[in-house]
Write a protein that holds these residues in place. Structure first.
Motif, short mmCIF file in Angstrom:
data_model
loop_
_atom_site.label_atom_id
_atom_site.label_comp_id
_atom_site.label_asym_id
_atom_site.label_seq_id
_atom_site.Cartn_x
_atom_site.Cartn_y
_atom_site.Cartn_z
N SER A 175 31.36 33.42 93.62
CA SER A 175 31.16 34.05 94.92
C SER A 175 30.03 35.08 94.86
CB SER A 175 32.45 34.71 95.38
OG SER A 175 32.24 35.46 96.55
N PHE A 176 29.07 34.98 95.77
CA PHE A 176 28.01 35.97 95.86
C PHE A 176 28.55 37.35 96.21
CE2 PHE A 176 25.01 32.45 95.99
CZ PHE A 176 23.88 32.99 95.40
N ASN A 177 29.71 37.40 96.84
CA ASN A 177 30.28 38.70 97.19
C ASN A 177 30.73 39.48 95.96
OD1 ASN A 177 30.07 38.30 100.04
ND2 ASN A 177 31.84 36.95 99.93
N LEU A 178 30.98 38.78 94.85
CA LEU A 178 31.58 39.42 93.69
C LEU A 178 30.68 39.41 92.46
CD1 LEU A 178 35.13 37.83 94.08
CD2 LEU A 178 34.28 39.95 95.08
N ILE A 179 29.48 38.87 92.56
CA ILE A 179 28.56 38.81 91.42
C ILE A 179 27.68 40.06 91.44
CG2 ILE A 179 26.65 37.54 90.37
CD1 ILE A 179 27.81 35.00 91.56
N PRO A 180 27.68 40.84 90.37
CA PRO A 180 26.87 42.08 90.38
C PRO A 180 25.38 41.78 90.37
CG PRO A 180 27.85 41.70 88.21
CD PRO A 180 28.45 40.68 89.12
N GLY A 181 24.63 42.62 91.09
CA GLY A 181 23.18 42.54 91.08
C GLY A 181 22.55 41.70 92.17
N VAL A 182 23.33 41.02 93.01
CA VAL A 182 22.74 40.10 93.98
C VAL A 182 22.49 40.74 95.33
CG1 VAL A 182 23.83 38.14 92.85
CG2 VAL A 182 24.97 39.22 94.77
N GLY A 183 23.04 41.93 95.57
CA GLY A 183 22.86 42.55 96.88
C GLY A 183 23.51 41.71 97.97
N TYR A 184 22.77 41.52 99.06
CA TYR A 184 23.28 40.72 100.18
C TYR A 184 22.73 39.30 100.16
CZ TYR A 184 25.62 44.54 102.57
OH TYR A 184 26.49 45.55 102.90
N THR A 185 22.26 38.83 99.03
CA THR A 185 21.82 37.45 98.91
C THR A 185 23.00 36.54 99.20
OG1 THR A 185 20.34 38.17 97.15
CG2 THR A 185 20.66 35.80 97.43
N PRO A 262 44.67 58.43 91.21
CA PRO A 262 43.45 58.34 90.39
C PRO A 262 43.61 57.43 89.17
CG PRO A 262 43.90 60.62 91.00
CD PRO A 262 45.10 59.83 91.41
N GLU A 263 44.78 57.46 88.52
CA GLU A 263 44.95 56.62 87.33
C GLU A 263 44.92 55.14 87.69
OE1 GLU A 263 48.98 57.87 88.95
OE2 GLU A 263 47.04 58.83 88.48
N LEU A 264 45.40 54.78 88.91
CA LEU A 264 45.38 53.40 89.34
C LEU A 264 43.95 52.97 89.66
CD1 LEU A 264 47.64 51.36 89.64
CD2 LEU A 264 47.70 51.87 92.08
N VAL A 265 43.19 53.84 90.31
CA VAL A 265 41.78 53.54 90.62
C VAL A 265 40.98 53.33 89.34
CG1 VAL A 265 39.67 54.51 91.60
CG2 VAL A 265 41.83 54.73 92.84
N SER A 266 41.19 54.21 88.35
CA SER A 266 40.49 54.07 87.08
C SER A 266 40.83 52.76 86.38
CB SER A 266 40.83 55.27 86.19
OG SER A 266 40.18 55.16 84.94
N LYS A 267 42.10 52.40 86.43
CA LYS A 267 42.54 51.15 85.80
C LYS A 267 41.89 49.95 86.47
CE LYS A 267 46.70 48.36 85.06
NZ LYS A 267 48.17 48.29 85.28
N TRP A 268 41.90 49.92 87.79
CA TRP A 268 41.32 48.80 88.52
C TRP A 268 39.81 48.74 88.33
CZ3 TRP A 268 44.37 49.69 93.72
CH2 TRP A 268 45.70 49.33 93.52
N ASP A 269 39.17 49.90 88.26
CA ASP A 269 37.73 49.93 88.05
C ASP A 269 37.35 49.32 86.70
OD1 ASP A 269 35.05 50.86 88.91
OD2 ASP A 269 35.22 52.13 87.14
N LYS A 270 38.14 49.62 85.68
CA LYS A 270 37.88 49.04 84.35
C LYS A 270 38.09 47.53 84.37
CE LYS A 270 39.09 53.24 81.78
NZ LYS A 270 40.07 53.88 80.86
N LEU A 271 39.08 47.06 85.11
CA LEU A 271 39.29 45.63 85.24
C LEU A 271 38.07 44.94 85.85
CD1 LEU A 271 42.97 45.21 86.53
CD2 LEU A 271 42.03 44.45 84.35
N CYS A 272 37.51 45.56 86.91
CA CYS A 272 36.34 44.99 87.59
C CYS A 272 35.14 44.94 86.65
CB CYS A 272 36.00 45.80 88.84
SG CYS A 272 37.20 45.67 90.17
N LYS A 273 34.91 46.02 85.93
CA LYS A 273 33.74 46.06 85.04
C LYS A 273 33.87 45.06 83.90
CE LYS A 273 32.45 50.85 86.04
NZ LYS A 273 32.30 52.22 85.51
N ALA A 274 35.09 44.91 83.36
CA ALA A 274 35.29 43.93 82.29
C ALA A 274 35.07 42.51 82.80
CB ALA A 274 36.70 44.07 81.72
N TRP A 275 35.52 42.24 84.02
CA TRP A 275 35.35 40.91 84.60
C TRP A 275 33.87 40.63 84.89
CZ3 TRP A 275 33.80 38.56 89.19
CH2 TRP A 275 34.25 37.25 89.39
#
Length: 757
Positions: A175-185, A262-275
Motif C-alpha cells: 500500500s502506498f499509504n503505508l510505504i515510507p518515503g513516497v509522500g502522496y504518490t 504514552p507507553e502505548l504510543v511508544s510501543k506502537w511507534d516502535k512496531l511501525c518503525k520495525a515494520w
C-alpha cells in the motif's frame, strides 16, 4: 508500470513494407532484441492468483484474434507521470511477465545507479515474487542492470486505485499509504497517461506497424513536453495543498497521540518503525496495521444495552430532606435534567398504537419525576432565596410543579445557568455557580468518554456483521442491534450539546471551548469511518430529459441539533450515495482521511472499557493516522526537492544547449551549421525562460485558506542535506514528528519555515 489494451494494432501491412523511421530511438524498445526475447517465453503461465485482472485472463482468447498487438506496456515516472525512454513495449498476448520484464529492464538502462527503487504495478504482489529469479535465469545479458538490484533496495507496490481489488490478507506492504518515503504518490500515473492517449487508439489500430510506433512515439513525446513545461504551476499547486494537508494531518495525529497512554504510543511507534525497516517480504516482523481480534459478539453488546435500559428504568433520585449540601442540590438538579430529557424521548416514542406497556412505563416515570421535582423545589427555596422575586419580575409561574398544568418533563428547573448573569448574585447563595460549573465540566467529559466508547462498540459490531453475518434474518437482527448502539450515541451527543450550552450560559466563552468543542453531526463518527464530506446537489446524467437547471434543486444537507441529522454508518468503508443524484466527492480516501476532534481533543481515551479487545482496532487506526501524517510530511519535502532539482536541471540544460553551438564545422556546410547554431541558441533561450517563469511562479505568496507563506527561490534551492526534518522524525517516540515549539502568530498557529528546518 502498466499496460494499455486500447492501443491495439491489427494485422495490417508488415515491418518489411512499413519499417518505421526510428524504432528503438525514442519510447518504444528496439524491435529485434525484444522479439527474440519474447519468442523464448511463448509458453509462460502468467495468470494471477491474487486478483483476476481481465488483461491476464484474456491473454489467449478470441479477444486477441486478428491483432498483431493486443496493446502496449509502459514504464513511467510515478512522480512526474512522464514516460521513460525505451520504456514502452508491444504486447502480443496480453500482459505477460516477459513483456513487462523487458519494459521494466529497458527503462532502467538509462540510470547509471539506483540507491532505492519502488516499483508500482497493478499485480506487483505476483510479478515481484520471482522477479530476481527471472532476472538471473531468463533476462538476456543486455537487459541486466549494471547496478545491484535485490529485495533490500527494491520494493513492490500496488496503485491506490487497484490495491482494494486484491485479496487483503497481509497486503499492507503493497500500500502506498503505508510505504515510507513516497509522500502522496498514488502509483496510478500510468492510468492517467493512457487516458490521454486513448483518443488515438482508433487511428493507430489499422496503421502499419512502423507508422503506428512512430505516431505513438510522437504523442508520447508531446505528452512529456506538456508535463515538462507545466512543472512550475503544477508543483506550486501541489505544494499549496500539501502544506495545508500536512499541518492538518500532523495536528490531528498529535492530538490523538496526546489522548493515549504514552507507553502505548511508544510501543506502537516502535512496531511501525520495525515494520517499515524490514525488507520485503515483511513476514519476520509484526504487522501493526493488521487486526485479528476485532469483534465484540452480539450477546456482549445486548447485555450492555439491557443493563443501560434497566438502570434508566430503576433510577431513583429520592434525596434526603435533611442536611443536603450545595453540591448535592446541584447534582440533584442535573440528574433531574437528564431524567426529564429521557422522559421527553420516551413520550415522543409513545403512541396510541404502542399499547398498554408504553403508557404504563411513561406514567410511572412521570410520577417518579413529579416526586423528585417537589423535593427539588423545597431545596431550591433554601439555596436560591431570590428566585421567587425573579420569577415575579419575569412573569413566570411561581406556584410550583404540583399545580403546574404542564407535563413534569416540561417544567423549568431554574438552575443557576438558567438565570440571567446580572441577577445570579441576588438569587443564588455564594458558591452555587462555581459548583454547577465544575459538575457541568465533569458531565461534559463523561459524555465524551461515553461517546467514544459507544462509537468503538458500534465500529466493532460493524466489523462483526461484515465478516460473520450472512442472510436476511441474521442481517436484520444485527442491523437492529447496531441501530440501538448508535441511537445511544445520538442521545449522548444531544446531552453533550445541552450541557455545553448550559456551561456557556454559566461562564461565557473561554479557553475551555478549545477542549470541549462544539459537537457537529459530522463529528459523531468512529475512527474506523471515512471522513464525511458535504454532498453537492449533483448534476443531471446523460439519460435525463433536459440539461436545464432543476426548478427545485436538492438543498444542501444542514446540521440539525436534534440528533436526526447524525448519519448511521453501517459500513467501515464509505458507502454513502446520493439517491438518484450523482455525488461529487473531493479528496476522499485513506490519504486525506481525518479523525473527529472527539478522538484528538479533550481528556485521554479510556482503553480499558471492554470496547476494544487488546486495543487492536485502536492500534491499527493510530498506526494508519501516523502513516497519514508521515506521508503528508514527506510530500512537502519531496515537492521542495523536486522544485529545486527542476531549477538545477533547467540551468544545466541551458548550458548544454549553448555548448552545442559551433560543434559542426562551418567548412562543410555553412548555412546548415548556422541553422544548427541558431536552433541551439533558441533552445537555450527556451530553457532560460522556463527557468525564469518557474522561479517567478514558486516565489509567489502561497495563500489558500489559512496558509500565508512566501516560498522564496533561495529556500527551494538550498543545498541537499540541509533539511533535517527527516532525521528529526526518526528519533524518539511519535511526538518527535511534531514540533511543539513551532507555533507562530499566524492565523493557524503554525510556522511552516521552522517545521521544514
Amino acid at each position: 508500470m502498466d499496460a494499455n489494451f486500447r492501443l491495439k494494432n491489427q494485422l495490417m501491412s508488415s515491418y518489411s513494407q512499413d519499417p518505421g523511421l526510428g524504432i528503438g530511438l525514442a519510447y518504444f524498445v528496439g524491435r529485434d532484441r525484444y522479439e527474440e526475447h519474447i519468442k523464448r517465453l511463448l509458453h509462460e503461465d502468467d495468470i494471477s492468483t491474487c486478483v483476476g485482472f481481465a488483461a491476464l485472463a484474456k491473454a489467449s482468447t478470441r479477444f486477441s484474434r486478428g491483432l498483431r498487438y493486443t496493446g502496449v506496456g509502459g514504464l513511467s515516472c510515478a512522480r512526474s507521470e512522464m514516460l521513460m525512454p525505451t520504456g514502452v513495449v508491444n504486447t502480443e498476448k496480453g500482459e505477460r511477465y516477459g513483456n513487462m520484464d523487458y519494459c521494466f529492464a529497458s527503462g532502467l538502462r538509462v540510470f547509471t545507479f539506483i540507491v532505492a527503487l519502488l516499483v508500482s504495478y497493478d499485480i506487483a504482489c505476483q510479478w515481484f515474487i520471482n522477479l530476481f529469479t527471472r532476472m538471473e535465469t531468463v533476462w538476456p545479458a543486455h537487459l541486466k542492470p549494471s547496478f545491484p538490484l535485490n529485495a533490500t533496495n527494491t520494493s513492490p507496490a500496488v496503485g491506490k486505485f487497484h490495491e482494494p481489488a486484491h485479496k487483503q490478507e497481509d497486503h499492507e506492504e503493497y500500500s502506498f499509504n503505508l510505504i515510507p518515503g513516497v509522500g502522496y504518490t498514488d502509483g496510478e500515473g500510468p492510468e492517467r497517461i493512457w487516458a490521454g492517449h486513448n483518443a488515438v487508439a482508433n487511428a493507430t489500430k489499422p496503421m502499419g506497424p512502423g507508422t503506428r510506433i512512430d505516431t505513438l512515439d510522437d504523442h508520447f513525446g508531446f505528452w512529456n513536453y506538456q508535463k515538462y513545461i507545466s512543472f512550475g504551476k503544477m508543483l506550486r499547486t501541489k505544494y499549496i495543498k500539501a502544506l495545508a494537508e500536512r499541518n492538518r494531518q500532523m495536528e490531528a495525529h498529535k492530538g490523538w497521540s496526546d489522548r493515549l497512554p504514552p507507553e502505548l504510543v511508544s510501543k506502537w511507534d516502535k512496531l511501525c518503525k520495525a515494520w517499515e525497516a524490514a525488507p520485503f517480504p515483511k513476514t519476520e516482523v509484526e504487522n501493526p496495521y493488521k487486526i485479528d481480534n476485532e469483534f465484540l459478539g452480539e450477546e456482549e453488546v445486548l447485555k450492555e444495552l439491557e443493563l443501560e435500559d434497566e438502570e434508566r428504568r430503576t433510577r431513583s433520585g429520592e434525596v434526603s430532606r435533611n442536611a443536603v449540601s450545595v453540591p448535592s442540590f446541584i447534582k440533584l438538579g442535573l440528574e433531574l435534567e437528564d431524567t426529564m430529557r429521557e422522559t421527553r424521548v420516551l413520550a415522543k416514542k409513545s403512541s396510541p398504537r404502542g399499547g398498554q406497556r408504553q403508557e404504563t412505563e411513561l406514567t410511572a416515570q412521570r410520577r417518579a419525576l413529579t416526586e423528585k421535582l417537589e423535593v427539588y423545589e423545597r431545596l431550591r427555596g433554601v439555596y436560591m432565596p431570590g428566585l421567587l422575586q425573579l420569577l415575579v419580575d419575569l412573569g413566570e409561574d411561581v406556584d410550583g410543579v404540583s399545580s403546574n398544568t404542564l407535563d413534569p418533563e416540561e417544567v423549568k428547573l431554574w438552575l443557576p445557568s438558567d438565570i440571567p448573569a446580572a441577577r445570579r448574585e441576588e438569587v443564588c447563595v455564594v458558591g452555587l455557580v462555581e459548583v454547577e460549573d465544575k459538575l457541568r465540566t465533569a458531565q461534559l467529559n463523561d459524555c465524551i468518554h461515553n461517546l467514544r466508547h459507544t462509537l468503538r462498540v458500534k465500529s466493532h459490531m460493524v466489523l462483526f456483521k461484515n465478516k460473520n453475518i450472512v442472510g436476511q434474518r441474521p442481517g436484520l437482527r444485527s442491523r437492529a442491534i447496531i441501530d440501538r448502539v448508535f441511537e445511544r450515541a445520538k442521545n449522548i451527543a444531544n446531552r453533550y450539546r445541552v450541557l455545553r450550552e448550559a456551561k456557556k450560559r454559566l461562564v461565557g466563552s473561554g479557553a475551555w471551548e478549545e477542549i470541549l468543542q462544539e459537537l457537529k453531526n459530522s463529528d459523531v463518527h468512529s475512527y474506523r469511518d471515512q471522513e464525511r464530506l458535504p454532498v453537492n446537489s449533483g448534476r443531471r446524467g446523460t439519460n435525463e430529459d433536459t440539461w436545464e437547471p432543476e426548478e427545485n434543486p436538492r438543498p444542501e444537507r444542514e446540521e440539525r441539533n436534534d440528533g436526526d441529522g447524525i448519519d448511521l454508518w453501517t459500513e467501515v468503508r464509505d458507502i454513502q450515495r446520493g439517491a438518484g443524484h450523482r455525488v461529487d466527492r473531493v479528496a476522499t480516501g485513506e490519504t486525506r482521511r481525518g479523525n473527529s476532534w472527539i478522538w484528538t481533543s479533550g481528556l485521554g481515551i479510556s482503553l480499558q472499557d471492554g470496547a476494544d479487545d487488546e486495543n487492536e482496532v485502536c492500534r491499527a487506526e493510530w498506526c494508519r493516522s501516523r502513516a497519514r501524517a508521515q506521508r503528508a510530511k514527506e510530500e512537502v519535502m519531496l515537492l521542495k526537492e523536486e522544485m529545486k532539482r527542476t531549477g538545477l536541471y533547467l540551468e544545466w540544460k541551458e548550458k548544454w544547449w549553448k555548448e552545442r553551438v559551433g560543434v559542426r564545422s562551418a567548412e562543410r556546410d555553412a548555412p546548415l551549421c548556422e541553422g544548427l547554431d541558431a536552433y541551439a541558441y533558441k533552445k537555450a533561450e527556451h530553457e532560460r525562460q522556463l527557468l525564469h517563469s518557474f522561479r517567478e511562479e514558486w516565489s509567489k505568496s502561497l495563500s489558500e485558506g489559512d496558509l500565508e507563506e512566501v516560498l522564496t527561490w533561495e529556500e527551494v534551492s538550498d543545498e541537499p542535506g540541509n533539511d533535517s526534518e527527516d532525521e528529526s522524525g526518526e528519533e524518539g517516540d511519535e511526538g518527535s514528528d511534531y514540533d511543539e515549539g513551532n507555533e507562530s502568530e499566524g492565523t493557524d498557529g503554525w510556522d511552516y519555515d521552522q517545521m521544514e528546518e
